[in-house]
Scaffold this motif. Structure first.
Motif, PDB file in Angstrom:
ATOM      1  N   ALA A   1     -42.605  -8.877-101.938  1.00  0.00           N
ATOM      2  CA  ALA A   1     -41.821  -7.518-101.296  1.00  0.00           C
ATOM      3  C   ALA A   1     -40.726  -7.775-100.479  1.00  0.00           C
TER       4      ALA A   1
ATOM      5  N   PHE B   1     -44.945  -0.538 -96.726  1.00  0.00           N
ATOM      6  CA  PHE B   1     -44.931   0.016 -97.578  1.00  0.00           C
ATOM      7  C   PHE B   1     -45.820   1.205 -97.365  1.00  0.00           C
TER       8      PHE B   1
ATOM      9  N   CYS C   1     -35.155   1.045-102.004  1.00  0.00           N
ATOM     10  CA  CYS C   1     -36.284   1.033-101.040  1.00  0.00           C
ATOM     11  C   CYS C   1     -36.661   2.319-101.188  1.00  0.00           C
TER      12      CYS C   1
ATOM     13  N   ILE D   1     -40.560   1.335 -99.399  1.00  0.00           N
ATOM     14  CA  ILE D   1     -40.290   0.777 -98.560  1.00  0.00           C
ATOM     15  C   ILE D   1     -39.285   1.073 -98.015  1.00  0.00           C
TER      16      ILE D   1
END
Ligand code: ADP
Ligand code: MG
Length: 656
Positions: A516, A486, A530, A535
């Motif tokens: 996730a 993250f 993403c 991400i």
């Protein structure tokens, strides 16, 4: 007949079956008559005497002499399963384990899955009453991971030892050690070929029992020229035998399912044209993924004549290597040997293992031709030249351990508590570089630490099947092995937190990572997705890569890959339990001060601000310990509500 009079455990005609307390069926007596004719029968007393006096006995005997079906039974009847013990007999192949268990349960006149059973990957057909269990060598190795002293078993029969599969080799090394610690345990090593001396030496000059087979002469024919297409040549040869040779069944060796099904179809179609003139040809395939009921068909009788006075039919079995030594089909008079089998090849340069169709060894060719001379003189058609047999074929097949990637073996051994791999007593030790490369790979995958010790992550993965969630743990462990997933850029902290909140699970960070990953996969691993969700795309790529490699390794270790039902109420509970089972040593307990105390080294710590946990559960599991101005635990998940629950997990862990 000598030996039979001794009656070492075989019940008298008309008696009561001690396993079931029921009278024996008539089928039992029919089979018993056949069993008494097997060569191994005469050696029953000798075998039992040797086993009584020695911890390890090596048995060498021609294929079909009755080793596999009879010897484990002799041991049961001789009382080795008293006091709740079990006899185990390993097989390199699943099909053999199943098929032999079925045959032996018929021979003993019991229900399969009760007194006699089998265990193969994904299938356990055994129960509390089981005294004799056939299992793949890989499964016994897996059992050893959870029960290192193999406490259930009084005798372990390692069958088909000459095949030198990876799992059998590792088992031999382990059992050597277990036998020392369990003087009451016995082992019988059974082999079909002439390598007995090597096994005897390895097991401290263990005595040898040699069972001569009853072999008839087998005439061997070679092709004058090399064959271009061995499948076509095999089909043609089988048909020619049917048209030109005396009655008798045919065994054709091919390498895999597709080839075999294709050949069966062609032989069936072509031979149908000759049924009226040359008799019916019944064609049966045999390979490992064939359903068990189909597998059993190879043992059916050849078809009789179509009409009185017409020629009798015959049976042709088209098989993989299974029929080379593992299963004996009576009535085979003709063998067709194209000279190939599927073998595992390891390319250490690119670190890839593959199954390739490769030439067999001379020892294999000899075994194959032997299949033709079991009931009367036979013929073997080798679809290669005599020169090729002499010059091109290797003497012996290399042991699998020398053709394998070692990372799964290394991890198995570490899990079994063997830390000094270099001095592990392998019958044929792999090259040190191969071991070094395996350690390197395991370290990269996060399965072993820099000190070469098995990690929490690896333990978690290996105990996960007990909770039915190895797939999920695999994902979590892979996500833990990569840098920050993250992202939280300072200028967009709020948006990043909101993005992360979509994946957050109330119980904490491990489950959040799992969510996730699921979301990432659902979006096809899209870069844009993403980016939009803060991400780290590179980390996700690495996690996927690690996951694939770990998955491959687990498959090789026969660790079942399971997922609980996503909608089941205990989906996340199971995962948390598996996490705790593997990670007990990284647990912390809430103190009155609102801080946590780590169980392992009694450090006062706080939950890292990056955690999604917004309450303070009494017990947490953590992945990292971060030391800054303050001690933090990072990647934290709430586990077991009570200490009892955690201790139960820990106990489990130490039983493993
Ligand atoms: P070995 O292990 O020495 O090669 P086995 O114990 O496997 O010998 O085989 C002994 C005999 O049992 C063989 O004649 C074989 O044909 C027979 N047999 C094994 N399984 C079956 C079965 N399912 N149906 C009929 N006969 C079988
Ligand atoms: Mg056998």
């Amino acid at each position: 007949r000598p030996g039979v009079g001794g009656n070492g455990g075989i019940a008298p005609v008309g008696g009561i079956n001690p396993h079931t307390n029921r009278p024996y069926s008539s089928k039992y007596h029919d089979i018993l008559a056949k069993r008494r004719n097997l060569p191994v029968y005469e050696f029953l007393d000798d075998l039992l005497a040797k086993v009584k006096k020695n911890q390890v006995v090596v048995v060498e005997g021609e294929t079909g002499s009755g080793k596999t079906t009879q010897i484990p039974q002799f041991l049961v009847d001789a009382g080795y399963t008293r006091d709740g013990y079990c006899v185990a007999c390993t097989q390199p192949r699943r099909v053999a384990a199943m098929s032999i268990a079925k045959r032996v349960s018929e021979e003993m006149d019991v229900t399969m899955g009760e007194e006699v059973g089998y265990t193969i990957r994904f299938e356990d057909c055994s129960g509390p009453k089981t005294v004799l269990k056939f299992l793949t060598d890989g499964m016994l190795l897996r059992e050893a991971m959870f029960d290192p002293m193999l406490k259930k078993y009084k005798v372990i029969v390692l069958d088909e030892a000459h095949e030198r599969t990876l799992a059998t080799d590792v088992l031999m090394g382990l059992l050597k050690d277990v036998l020392q610690r369990r003087p009451d345990m016995k082992m019988v090593v059974m082999s079909a070929t002439l390598d007995a001396e090597k096994f005897q030496k390895y097991f401290g000059d263990a005595p040898l029992l040699r069972v001569p087979g009853r072999m008839f002469k087998v005439e061997v024919f070679y092709t004058p020229e090399p064959e271009r297409d061995y499948v076509q040549a095999a089909i043609r040869t089988a048909l020619q035998i049917h048209l030109c040779e005396e009655p008798g069944d045919i065994l054709v060796f091919l390498t895999g399912e597709e080839e075999i099904e294709d050949a069966c179809r062609k032989i069936r179609d072509e031979s149908a044209n000759y049924t009226s003139t040359h008799g019916e040809l019944a064609v049966y395939p045999l390979y490992s993924s064939l359903p068990p009921t189909q597998q059993q068909k190879i043992f059916s009788e050849a078809p009789g004549p179509q009409a009185p006075g017409a020629p009798p039919g015959r049976k042709v079995v088209v098989s993989t290597n299974i029929a080379e030594t593992s299963l004996t089909i009576d009535g085979i008079v003709y063998v067709v040997d194209p000279g190939f089998s599927k073998q595992k090849i390891y390319n250490p340069r690119v670190r890839v293992e593959s199954l390739l169709v490769s030439p067999i060894s001379r020892a294999s060719a000899q075994q194959r031709s032997g299949r033709a001379g079991r009931t009367r003189p036979g013929k073997c058609f080798r679809l290669y030249t005599e020169k090729s047999f002499q010059k091109d074929l290797q003497e012996q097949t290399y042991p699998e351990i020398l053709r394998s990637q070692m990372s799964n073996v290394v991890l198995t051994l570490l899990k079994l508590g063997v830390e000094d791999l270099v001095h592990f007593d392998f019958m044929d030790p792999p090259a040190p570089e191969t071991l070094a490369r395996a350690l390197e790979e395991l370290n990269y995958l996060g399965a072993i630490s820099d000190e070469g010790l098995i990690t929490q992550a690896a333990k978690m993965v290996l105990s996960a099947p007990d909770f039915g969630c190895s797939n999920e743990i695999l994902t979590i462990v892979s996500m833990l092995s990569v840098p920050q997933v993250f992202m939280r850029p300072k200028e967009a902290a709020k948006r990043a937190d909101e993005a992360k909140a979509q994946f957050a699970h109330v119980d904490g960070d491990h489950l959040t990572l799992l969510n996730a990953y699921h979301a990432y996969k659902q979006h096809g691993g899209s870069k844009d997705w993403c980016w939009d969700n803060f991400i780290n795309v590179r980390s996700m790529g690495s996690a996927e890569n690690v996951r694939t490699q770990l998955e491959r390794m687990l498959t090789r270790m026969e660790v079942p890959l399971l997922s609980p039902d996503f909608n089941a109420p205990d989906y996340y509970t199971r995962i948390k339990k598996a996490l705790t089972a593997g990670g007990y040593m990284q647990v912390a307990h809430l103190q009155k001060t609102g801080q946590y105390l780590t169980v392992k080294d009694h450090q006062i710590v706080s939950i890292h601000p990056s955690s999604v946990l917004d309450m303070k559960p009494p017990w947490v599991l953590y992945a990292d310990f971060v030391l800054t101005s303050k001690n933090y635990i990072r990647t934290v998940t709430a586990v077991g509500e009570t200490k009892n629950e955690l201790e139960a997990c820990a106990k489990r862990l130490y039983q493993l």
